[in-house]
Each structure stands twice: as structure tokens, then as C-alpha cells.
Design a protein around this motif. Structure first.
Motif, PDB file in Angstrom:
ATOM      1  N   PRO A 151       0.823  -1.221   0.000  1.00 43.18           N
ATOM      2  CA  PRO A 151       0.000   0.000   0.000  1.00 43.18           C
ATOM      3  C   PRO A 151       0.850   1.262   0.000  1.00 43.18           C
ATOM      4  N   ALA A 152       1.862   1.269  -0.882  1.00 47.11           N
ATOM      5  CA  ALA A 152       2.696   2.472  -1.003  1.00 47.11           C
ATOM      6  C   ALA A 152       2.332   3.159  -2.305  1.00 47.11           C
ATOM      7  N   TYR A 153       2.118   4.475  -2.233  1.00 48.60           N
ATOM      8  CA  TYR A 153       1.731   5.236  -3.434  1.00 48.60           C
ATOM      9  C   TYR A 153       2.790   6.284  -3.714  1.00 48.60           C
TER      10      TYR A 153
ATOM     11  N   PHE B 164       6.741   8.887  -1.511  1.00 54.30           N
ATOM     12  CA  PHE B 164       5.581   8.010  -1.382  1.00 54.30           C
ATOM     13  C   PHE B 164       4.877   8.200  -0.050  1.00 54.30           C
ATOM     14  N   VAL B 165       3.626   7.756  -0.018  1.00 56.08           N
ATOM     15  CA  VAL B 165       2.871   7.698   1.234  1.00 56.08           C
ATOM     16  C   VAL B 165       2.318   6.279   1.367  1.00 56.08           C
ATOM     17  N   ILE B 166       1.998   5.921   2.592  1.00 60.72           N
ATOM     18  CA  ILE B 166       1.460   4.590   2.872  1.00 60.72           C
ATOM     19  C   ILE B 166       0.014   4.778   3.295  1.00 60.72           C
TER      20      ILE B 166
ATOM     21  N   LEU C 175      -6.508   4.516  -2.249  1.00 63.79           N
ATOM     22  CA  LEU C 175      -6.017   5.558  -3.138  1.00 63.79           C
ATOM     23  C   LEU C 175      -6.450   6.938  -2.637  1.00 63.79           C
ATOM     24  N   GLU C 176      -7.714   7.031  -2.201  1.00 68.48           N
ATOM     25  CA  GLU C 176      -8.241   8.307  -1.733  1.00 68.48           C
ATOM     26  C   GLU C 176      -7.474   8.808  -0.525  1.00 68.48           C
ATOM     27  N   LYS C 177      -7.263   7.892   0.381  1.00 72.46           N
ATOM     28  CA  LYS C 177      -6.526   8.239   1.598  1.00 72.46           C
ATOM     29  C   LYS C 177      -5.094   8.649   1.230  1.00 72.46           C
ATOM     30  N   ALA C 178      -4.535   7.932   0.260  1.00 71.80           N
ATOM     31  CA  ALA C 178      -3.167   8.225  -0.170  1.00 71.80           C
ATOM     32  C   ALA C 178      -3.081   9.646  -0.730  1.00 71.80           C
ATOM     33  N   LEU C 179      -4.105  10.010  -1.510  1.00 69.64           N
ATOM     34  CA  LEU C 179      -4.109  11.350  -2.091  1.00 69.64           C
ATOM     35  C   LEU C 179      -4.130  12.414  -0.987  1.00 69.64           C
ATOM     36  N   GLU C 180      -5.005  12.181  -0.034  1.00 69.68           N
ATOM     37  CA  GLU C 180      -5.113  13.077   1.113  1.00 69.68           C
ATOM     38  C   GLU C 180      -3.751  13.266   1.799  1.00 69.68           C
ATOM     39  N   LEU C 181      -3.105  12.128   2.038  1.00 70.05           N
ATOM     40  CA  LEU C 181      -1.801  12.171   2.706  1.00 70.05           C
ATOM     41  C   LEU C 181      -0.757  12.857   1.851  1.00 70.05           C
ATOM     42  N   ALA C 182      -0.813  12.557   0.562  1.00 71.14           N
ATOM     43  CA  ALA C 182       0.185  13.136  -0.338  1.00 71.14           C
ATOM     44  C   ALA C 182       0.023  14.651  -0.393  1.00 71.14           C
ATOM     45  N   ILE C 183      -1.229  15.093  -0.424  1.00 71.49           N
ATOM     46  CA  ILE C 183      -1.476  16.530  -0.475  1.00 71.49           C
ATOM     47  C   ILE C 183      -0.957  17.220   0.782  1.00 71.49           C
ATOM     48  N   SER C 184      -1.257  16.614   1.920  1.00 73.24           N
ATOM     49  CA  SER C 184      -0.811  17.267   3.148  1.00 73.24           C
ATOM     50  C   SER C 184       0.710  17.191   3.288  1.00 73.24           C
ATOM     51  N   LYS C 185       1.285  16.141   2.737  1.00 74.15           N
ATOM     52  CA  LYS C 185       2.734  16.001   2.841  1.00 74.15           C
ATOM     53  C   LYS C 185       3.458  17.028   1.969  1.00 74.15           C
TER      54      LYS C 185
ATOM     55  N   ASN D  73       1.906  19.688   0.466  1.00 77.32           N
ATOM     56  CA  ASN D  73       1.240  20.976   0.449  1.00 77.32           C
ATOM     57  C   ASN D  73       0.860  21.384  -0.974  1.00 77.32           C
ATOM     58  N   ASN D  74       0.773  20.382  -1.855  1.00 79.61           N
ATOM     59  CA  ASN D  74       0.445  20.651  -3.255  1.00 79.61           C
ATOM     60  C   ASN D  74      -0.991  20.233  -3.509  1.00 79.61           C
ATOM     61  N   LYS D  75      -1.892  21.211  -3.521  1.00 78.24           N
ATOM     62  CA  LYS D  75      -3.307  20.869  -3.633  1.00 78.24           C
ATOM     63  C   LYS D  75      -3.707  20.475  -5.046  1.00 78.24           C
ATOM     64  N   LYS D  76      -2.758  20.615  -5.976  1.00 76.73           N
ATOM     65  CA  LYS D  76      -3.084  20.274  -7.355  1.00 76.73           C
ATOM     66  C   LYS D  76      -2.960  18.774  -7.623  1.00 76.73           C
ATOM     67  N   LEU D  77      -2.396  18.046  -6.703  1.00 73.38           N
ATOM     68  CA  LEU D  77      -2.223  16.597  -6.901  1.00 73.38           C
ATOM     69  C   LEU D  77      -3.582  15.934  -7.113  1.00 73.38           C
ATOM     70  N   THR D  78      -3.634  15.015  -8.053  1.00 76.25           N
ATOM     71  CA  THR D  78      -4.863  14.255  -8.267  1.00 76.25           C
ATOM     72  C   THR D  78      -4.543  12.774  -8.170  1.00 76.25           C
ATOM     73  N   ILE D  79      -5.623  12.014  -8.175  1.00 75.66           N
ATOM     74  CA  ILE D  79      -5.448  10.570  -8.084  1.00 75.66           C
ATOM     75  C   ILE D  79      -4.559  10.048  -9.203  1.00 75.66           C
ATOM     76  N   GLY D  80      -4.650  10.673 -10.353  1.00 73.06           N
ATOM     77  CA  GLY D  80      -3.849  10.250 -11.495  1.00 73.06           C
ATOM     78  C   GLY D  80      -2.360  10.425 -11.285  1.00 73.06           C
ATOM     79  N   ASP D  81      -1.992  11.269 -10.350  1.00 71.47           N
ATOM     80  CA  ASP D  81      -0.560  11.478 -10.099  1.00 71.47           C
ATOM     81  C   ASP D  81       0.029  10.389  -9.203  1.00 71.47           C
ATOM     82  N   LEU D  82      -0.839   9.576  -8.625  1.00 72.62           N
ATOM     83  CA  LEU D  82      -0.356   8.545  -7.686  1.00 72.62           C
ATOM     84  C   LEU D  82      -0.183   7.213  -8.400  1.00 72.62           C
ATOM     85  N   LYS D  83       0.869   6.544  -8.037  1.00 73.37           N
ATOM     86  CA  LYS D  83       1.103   5.244  -8.642  1.00 73.37           C
ATOM     87  C   LYS D  83       1.429   4.257  -7.534  1.00 73.37           C
ATOM     88  N   GLN D  84       0.592   3.205  -7.435  1.00 77.30           N
ATOM     89  CA  GLN D  84       0.823   2.246  -6.349  1.00 77.30           C
ATOM     90  C   GLN D  84       2.014   1.354  -6.658  1.00 77.30           C
TER      91      GLN D  84
END
Length: 875
Positions: free
Chosen positions: A413-415, A423-425, A429-439, A441-452
Motif C-alpha cells: 500500500p505504497a503510493y 511516497f505515502v502509505i 487511493l483516496e486516503k493516499a491522495l489526502e496524505l500526499a497533499i498534506s505532505k 502541500n500541493n493541492k493540485k495533486l490528483t489521483i492520477g498522479d499517484l502510482k501504487q
RNA sequence: GGGCGCUUAGCUCAGUUGGUUCAGAGCAUUUGGUUUACACCCAAAGGGUCGGGGGUUCGAAUCCCUCAGCGCCCACCA
């Protein structure tokens, strides 16, 4: 009497298994009884039943059935394991046979194929366990890739990651350049190969001298980052702190010191290539050397290979040798036998390669598990000889590589996102996006930017949670099932997975639940064939488990397996053992045929011999029961079975039934009949855990039973006291009867002719009616006027017995018999006398031993006296 | 190479802290037996210097040392 047909194992197995299922006897729900729980070692979902499973699961069934009868709430939880590597390999092969290459299809498509496969073959092994009689609670069947299990595994991963126990790191893996994949250690086959040891000279920097190293892989000098010598090696003290120049490459590398180097091997100088050898990797990390990877994934050289770039590793080896020769730095070549790892699948020579993997830190979390087995004994290994092995492994535990380059399994579960592969753990995917954004601080990140992460977790990373996840204890730690069933009691498995599985479950149980998952681990041995060879498909020496059941019956196969199965010892399986089991079943069946065929007549009174024999058997049964219970407490299952076996065959059939059975076509009295019936049923109870089908069949043959009286749920007999004196005097009875039987054989006298038997002392032995019946006597009495000349004699304990014989007495033989008895006794007496005359013995031995010795002397003297008299009477 | 364990009857194995006749069990083998539950049976018999050697002890299958053979786990040696 011939009306009862032979035992039909096939129909009995079908009928009773269905009956048990229909009545829900296998099912367990928490209640106010004490739980007794076993979780099955989940077989591979695509596996088929082999002898190891049969052994293992027979044992579990025996334990669970007995516990059920003992009044526990018995719960045996079945299930299967997704077995990443094994299953994926099978699916890949199947696809290949259909012309599909795994590389050409998507992950999703592949997984669809894998699930199809699982659905098609997944149930087979569990159905086979049913054939064996396994009384699992099938409503609780679990699969390690079930959605709730998947969730639990991911939750544990996240939890450990957040605690800082999971990290990403580099590891040397076995790389198959042909398949371009990593291989597990189990998939690497080491073959003894003749290679060449090349001696190559390296110039010492700023000196005219050089040093010589030895290597089997000259092409790897391109990746050299040091020369290593043993600090104690006096020959090379002058090199401490110096540097050398790698031939061809011209790179300057240091001389390092490490006791790892064996001064005896080669030249005592080792070239270190950290990126291409596991040991060199250790040195590289320890001494902080440069890691120079010289290969492409397909086994050709990369840009580090200089002018050899793009050429295959083995071609380069030859060319480099030539180049070294021309440079005059190749000093000599030697033939050298060593082991080379090859790929089990492609046969390619594996290349050790550094790759990035996920790891779990084991050292700290395993400490409670060490103590539980070795100090507090909260978890016992049976037999405890495995404690040492356990200690050795646990104390040298290394971080656990939990990632696998496969698709079939729990996906890590690494994205990843962004250019730096940050990466975030997260569990989704939704939770990962949330974590990635807060990590970021880039609010433009979308699910498409994450790769498991593409990799899955090691199979054992789900199995180590098995005793918890089967009760959903990771997601809901305080649920009522957990509270009732966890921790479980016994685990039965093979020692080959003591570390892979058992140790890790102990670790997980404590870390995630605060309690160790079971109290006892029964470790079986490997099943081998009768020549001691490991059973395997390749050797073709493994019998078809289902065929065995069909040929002999499940009961008989279970008995066959148990008869020589000692905990921890390998089992040398011979089909003849099943035959022994079948003979036993037949024996039991026929004893029922005898009993059920008896005509009862209420008006006749109980013969004295029957009364005596039943009194003895009651004591015998209780003694056996106590012994059997004790064997079970010690997990000596085959000894417990052997005790039941002898109780039924010898004591019940050969002695008791022989006494109580009426003469041909005569009726039996009611009292005896009822008692015999009672003990027959008590025997069935003891038999049931081992032979569930025949015991239930015979139990239910009794009339007026209803389903609540099924044997499977009938209480185990309560052990009562027994009188050892009764048992001892019956042993004397057996000897007396044996004496008469010997006499009959010696003089060729058939069973029908009734004999007289006299004894010469008035001491009472008891069971006289039994003796009369079994020895076929018409007269059994005391006399003091018997002539040895007209009778044959034998001695039991201190008593002498005579059988008068009219003509045929062979005086010479009688005398020889007596004389040899006398010789033995005199020898025995002398050794005792010698002991007693030895002052050191008298001074040192405890009093009771001396008294014993003295009693031996008086007994022997007495026997000698009577023997001498008998001998003189013969003259 | 490192660690652990094993060696007792023809085979598979028991043998608790050294001490009764302790050298055992099952199977296999041999001999005899069958109109009476069972030849898938009954009755009996033979069979071992407890791997070799040494030691401790009054006494060793049992404790210690050593040698030999076998097995398992780990590392697989440039």
C-alpha cells in the motif's frame, strides 16, 4: 451369525460424514464451555492432498475429536493460503500453455486468470480433507486473500510502517537474467560446477610491487571497489593503508582489512565487488565502499563495462581473460570446483544483484517470542529438541524482506508521486491522495498522479496473522469471537516452517494482540518412503492419498500414519502400515459380530469365569485409560493409539472374549452380555479419535439411539481407580495358561482334550475359573503327591505346576528343560550373591536396592530347591 | 565451514531422576493350529555386546570424553 456383512468403509465414510455435517457437530459457537481451538496450517489453495497433509491433519483431527468428547467446545478452523509464488508460477505456466505470456497482459487480466484458477482448484484440497474425516468447522473456512483478510494485512503493514518498523532498503536478490525477474532463495538450485580460478595481479599505487588476487569471475573486476585482506595475515602487513590500481579500469581502490577473509584460500587477497556478490555486499556496507553495478538486467554489460558495453557477461569473461593475459597480469589459472546458483525455471545462471525492497525490522519485536518459548514456556515446542534450533534462528534474526516482485498477493500500500518518487502509505487511493497533499502541500495533486507500488507482500506476511485474522481480530480486536477463541491451544505443523511461519505467528500474536497465539506447537516429521527417501512428485514415490483412502479406508490410513508417527521424527511410510490398520478394523468388526450374534438367555446364571474375567477387564480398562490420557497429555499420539490397539486386540478380544464367549450355539447369560457390551462401547469411545468412521458405525448399530447420542459427541470415559494387584495376578494367570498351552504344543495335544493341572503350594492365585476355562482343564487343584516321572511340570513365580501324562513323557527332554532352568537360576543367584558380598556395594547402594537384592537371593534359592527336587524325582 | 540432533531386534521405534529378571513394543520371520467372531485369524518361538573405544561409579542403554556413520538447519566461501 453370518448375517452381519463385512465393514464397508466407503459407504460408512460417506454416511457418517454427512450425518456429522447435517447435525452440525463440527460447528462451534462461543458458549460457556471451555474452548479448545486449532487453526489449520492453511494448505496452498491450488495444492492437492499429499502424505504430509494426511499426517498433519489426521493428528489435528485426533486432537480435536478427543477434545470434543472431553467436553470442550472444540473448534477447528480450516482454510487455504494464496501462496504467492507457487500459485503465480502455476498460473503463468497455464497461460503459457494457452499461448499467453504474462508480459503481454495487464495486471488486472492476470489476476482475473488467477482467480479463475483459484475458483477451479481452490476447493479440492478441502474436499480431500473431508474424505480423511477431518472435523473442521467448514462454516469458518477462510482464504488469505479474502477481503477482510486483505484489509487486516494492509492495516498491519500501515501500523508497522507508522511505528518505523517497515522501511525500504537495498538487498542483494537472486536475479534471473533470462526471465528478468528476481527469484526467491528456494527457487535457486546450486549445482556443483567445474570452473576456473584466475590469479590476477594488481599494481600497488606509487610502488613497483603488486599483489595477486584469485577470482572465478574475472569480468567483475570492472566493478571492484576494494581489495580485502585479513588484518592478522602477516604476509600483507606492509599493505595496510595502501591503495591498488584495478587492471583495465585503471581505478584506484583501497586495501581494506577484515577478518572475513580466509588467509588460506587463494592468495589471501580478496577483490571486493559489492554490487555483485552477497558477501562483498556485506563488506561494502561495513567499509562504506562504492557500489558499482556493471550489468544490465539482461546480463549484458552496461556503461561501467567500458569497451565491453552491450556484450554478454560470459563472452566478456573470455575476452577479459585474453586482455589480462596480453597485459601480463594474468599470473595463472587453476581448475576449481564450486557451486553455481541456477534458476529453477529457466536454468540460467543467477546473477546476484542489488535491488530495492521492503523490509521489516525483526530484532526488537522478536524478543518476547524468544522468551515465550525459551524462558517462560508460554509456548511449548513438541518435541522440545527444536528449542535449540528456534533459539539459534531467533537470536540471529535479520530483517525480513517482505516484498515480492509478483502480482498474486496483497499489494503493497505504497503510493508514489512526484519526480523524486516520494511516497505515502495508505489503505486506499483516496486516503493516499489526502496524505500526499498534506505532505507536499500541493493541492493540485490528483489521483492520477499517484502510482501504487507494483510489488506484493510475501505470503508469510499474511500467514503470520492467521490465528488472529480467522477471528477478524486485526480490524476488530475486541470482538466476542476473539475473546472466546484467542489464544488457541494447539498448533500442528512441520518443522520446515518453524521459522517462516510458527516463529512469526508467535511474534505477531504478541505484537498485535498482546497474547501468544497458541500454547503448544506439535511438530511432525517429514513423510518419507520406506527407504528413507523424501516423498516427492519428481521421485514418484508418493502414494496417491485419495487412492490410499479408497483402498484401505480412511480409518485404516489414519491408523497407518499414526502407528509410527512420533513427534518430530520423520515418518517412514509403508503401505503395509495401512494394511495393519485395516486388519485392526476387521478385528474390531468381527468382535462386534461375535457379540451381536450371541443368543441371550435370561434364565442362566453368570459363569464364574465370566465374572472373574470382567472384573479383571474393568481394572485393565481403567489402567489403559489412565495411560492413554497421560500419553495425550504428552502428545504421544502413536503411543496412545498403540495402547488402544493392544487393549482392544489383546485384552478385550484375546482374553476377555475368549473367556466369556459361550460354547458353540450356546446362549449367553444377560449379565455377562450387558457387561461385555458396555466395555465394547467404552472401547469405541477410546477408538473414536483415531478411527472415527468404524467407531461411529458400530456405535450406531446399537438400537434405540437417537442423534444426540452420536459417538462423536459422547463424553470421553472418566478414569476410575484400578487395583494393580488384580492386574498383577491376572498376569500370573496368563503365564499359567501359557504353561499349559506350551505343554499341549510340546506333546501335540489338541485343545479339546481336557487336562488335569496340579499345583504344589496352597497359596491362592485367584481367577481359577478363568484358568480352567482358558487352559481347558477338567481338574485344577492342590496336591502334594505328584510324581515327576508321570507328569510334566512348569513354574510360575514360586509355584510349581504339574500336568500328569500317561505314556509319552519324554524324561530326557523334561530333564534338560529343568536343568537349563536351573542353570539360569544359579547364574542369576551367583551374580546377586557376588553383588551382596561386595563391600563397596553394601556401603554405597541405597538400602532399598540392597533389600531387593537380598529378596532376589531368597527367591532364587527357593526356586532352585524345588527344581533340584524335581530333577532328582526324574531319576 | 558454523550450529543442532540421531545411532537400541530384520524394519519402525519406546526406555522418565543411573538400580527389581531392564534390554522392551508393534510389524516382519519361524513353528503349530481352523466345521464353533475374525487366515484381515489363533497359539507359541527365535532374534540385540544398546554404533566403536575409553572414562566416572558399588552399579551405565542411561552421565563424561573420543572416534565413526547418518540426518536437519544456516552460510554456501573469493
Amino acid at each position: 451369525m453370518k448375517t452381519l456383512p463385512n465393514f464397508d468403509s466407503k459407504s460408512a465414510e460417506k454416511r457418517w460424514y454427512k450425518y456429522w455435517l447435517d447435525n452440525g457437530y463440527f460447528n462451534s459457537k462461543p458458549d460457556n464451555k471451555k474452548p479448545y481451538t486449532i487453526v489449520i496450517p492453511p494448505p496452498n489453495v491450488t495444492g492437492v492432498l499429499h502424505m504430509g497433509h494426511m499426517l498433519n491433519n489426521s493428528l489435528q483431527d485426533i486432537l480435536i475429536r478427543r477434545a470434543r468428547m472431553m467436553g470442550y467446545n472444540a473448534c477447528w478452523i480450516p482454510g487455504t493460503d494464496h501462496a504467492s509464488i507457487a500459485t503465480e508460477a502455476k498460473v503463468v505456466e497455464k497461460l503459457k500453455n494457452n499461448g499467453i505470456d504474462k508480459k503481454d497482459i495487464s495486471r488486472e487480466e492476470f489476476l482475473n486468470h488467477a482467480w479463475d484458477w483459484t475458483e477451479q482448484y481452490g476447493g479440492i484440497i478441502l474436499d480431500q480433507l473431508k474424505r480423511l474425516g477431518c472435523s473442521c468447522d467448514w462454516n469458518r473456512t477462510k482464504f488469505t486473500l479474502d477481503p477482510d483478510m486483505y484489509k487486516s494485512v494492509i492495516k498491519v503493514f500501515i501500523n508497522l510502517y507508522n511505528k518505523g518498523l517497515i522501511y525500504k532498503g537495498f538487498r542483494m536478490v537472486n536475479w534471473d537474467p533470462d526471465a528478468q525477474t528476481t527469484l526467491s532463495d528456494e527457487e535457486v538450485i546450486y549445482k556443483e560446477t567445474e570452473g576456473t580460478l584466475y590469479y590476477i595481479s594488481y599494481k600497488i599505487k606509487n610502488e613497483d610491487n603488486s599483489i595477486i588476487i584469485a577470482t572465478t569471475r574475472p569480468e567483475t573486476i570492472l566493478g571492484d571497489s576494494a581489495i580485502c585482506i585479513n588484518p592478522k595475515d602477516k604476509r600483507f602487513t606492509r599493505l595496510h593503508g595502501k591503495s591498488v590500481i584495478v587492471p583495465i579500469v585503471g581505478r584506484t581502490i583501497p586495501v581494506i582489512l577484515d577478518s572475513y577473509v580466509d588467509p588460506e584460500f587463494g592468495t589471501g587477497c580478496l577483490k571486493v565487488t559489492p554490487a555483485h556478490d552477497p558477501n562483498d555486499k556485506n563488506l561494502g556496507e561495513k567499509h562504506k565502499l562504492e557500489f558499482i553495478d556493471i550489468f544490465n538486467p539482461d546480463g549484458t554489460l552496461n556503461s561501467e563495462g567500458l569497451h565491453y558495453q552491450g556484450q554478454d557477461r560470459f563472452i566478456v569473461r573470455k575476452k577479459i581473460v585474453e586482455e589480462l593475459k596480453s597485459m601480463e597480469v594474468l599470473i595463472k589459472k587453476e581448475k576449481h570446483i564450486h557451486k553455481v546458483g541456477t534458476s529453477e525455471r529457466t536454468k540460467a545462471i543467477i546473477e546476484p544483484r542489488i535491488s530495492e525492497q521492503w523490509f521489516l525490522k525483526m530484532k526488537d519485536i522478536s524478543i518476547p517470542a524468544i522468551n515465550a518459548v525459551l524462558k517462560t514456556e508460554e509456548v511449548r515446542l513438541i518435541p522440545n529438541k527444536f528449542n535449540n534450533t528456534y533459539r539459534h534462528w531467533m537470536e540471529n534474526i535479520t530483517d525480513w524482506n517482505i516484498s515480492r516482485q509478483l502480482w498474486w498477493g496483497h499489494r503493497i500500500p505504497a503510493y508514489y508521486f512526484g519526480k523524486n518518487n516520494d511516497f505515502v502509505i495508505a489503505e486506499s487511493l483516496e486516503k493516499a491522495l489526502e496524505l500526499a497533499i498534506s505532505k507536499t502541500n500541493n493541492k493540485k495533486l490528483t489521483i492520477g498522479d499517484l502510482k501504487q507500488d507494483e510489488d506484493v507482500l510475501d505470503t508469510w506476511f499474511s500467514s503470520w496473522l492467521w490465528p488472529i485474522t480467522v477471528f477478524d481480530g486485526i480490524i476488530h480486536p475486541d470482538n466476542s469471537e476473539m475473546k472466546y477463541y484467542y489464544p488457541t491451544q494447539d498448533l500442528v505443523t512441520g518443522p520446515d516452517i518453524l521459522f517462516f511461519w510458527v516463529a512469526r505467528m508467535i511474534i505477531a500474536g504478541y505484537n498485535f494482540q498482546g497474547k501468544f497465539p497458541f500454547s503448544n506447537v506439535y511438530l511432525t516429521g517429514l513423510v518419507r518412503d520406506k527407504d528413507g527417501k523424501k516423498m516427492s512428485k519428481q521421485l514418484g514415490n508418493s502414494p496417491d492419498a485419495i487412492k490410499l483412502i479408497e483402498n484401505y479406508g480412511a480409518d485404516s490410513v489414519r491408523v497407518g500414519l499414526m502407528l509410527s508417527s512420533v513427534a518430530g521424527n520423520d515418518l517412514l511410510f509403508d503401505e503395509d502400515l495401512c494394511k495393519q490398520g485395516k486388519n485392526f478394523a476387521n478385528k474390531i468388526w468381527n468382535s462386534y459380530r461375535l457379540i451381536s450374534g450371541c443368543k441371550i438367555k435370561k434364565t442362566i446364571s453368570q459363569p464364574k469365569a465370566s465374572k472373574e474375567a470382567l472384573e479383571w477387564y474393568s481394572n485393565k480398562f481403567n489402567q489403559a485409560l489412565i495411560i492413554i490420557n497421560d500419553y495425550f497429555d504428552k502428545y504421544r499420539v502413536s503411543d496412545a493409539l498403540m495402547t488402544v490397539y493392544k487393549l482392544i486386540w489383546e485384552d478385550f478380544c484375546s482374553w476377555l472374549l475368549e473367556v466369556v464367549k459361550p460354547d458353540f450355539q450356546s446362549p449367553i447369560d444377560l449379565k455377562t452380555f450387558n457387561k461385555v457390551n458396555y466395555y465394547f462401547e467404552e472401547n469405541l469411545k477410546l477408538l473414536h479419535p483415531f478411527m472415527p468412521f468404524i467407531s461411529e458405525e458400530l456405535w450406531q448399530k446399537k438400537e434405540k439411539r437417537n442423534s444426540s447420542q452420536a459417538l462423536i459427541i459422547t463424553p470421553w470415559p472418566k478414569a476410575k481407580n484400578f487395583d494393580i494387584k488384580v492386574l498383577e495376578s491376572f498376569e500370573i494367570v496368563k503365564q499359567i495358561v501359557g504353561g499349559v498351552r506350551n505343554f499341549r504344543k510340546e506333546y501335540n495335544i489338541g485343545q479339546k482334550l481336557q487336562l488335569d493341572l496340579f499345583y504344589n503350594k496352597k497359596t491362592s492365585i485367584g481367577f481359577s475359573s478363568v484358568i480352567i476355562k482358558l487352559a481347558g482343564l477338567k481338574n485344577y487343584s492342590y496336591t502334594n503327591s505328584i510324581s515327576n516321572l508321570t507328569s510334566s511340570s512348569f513354574r510360575v513365580i514360586k509355584q510349581e505346576f504339574f500336568i500328569p501324562i500317561e505314556k509319552k513323557l519324554n524324561i530326557e527332554e523334561e530333564r534338560n528343560k529343568l536343568i537349563s532352568e536351573l542353570n539360569y537360576l544359579e547364574g542369576f543367584l551367583n551374580s546377586s550373591l557376588k553383588k551382596l558380598s561386595d563391600k563397596r556395594f553394601i556401603n554405597n547402594a541405597p538400602n532399598e536396592i540392597i533389600l531387593l537384592e537380598k529378596r532376589k537371593v531368597t527367591d532364587a534359592k527357593e526356586k532352585i530347591k524345588t527344581l533340584k527336587k524335581s530333577i532328582s524325582n526324574l531319576n
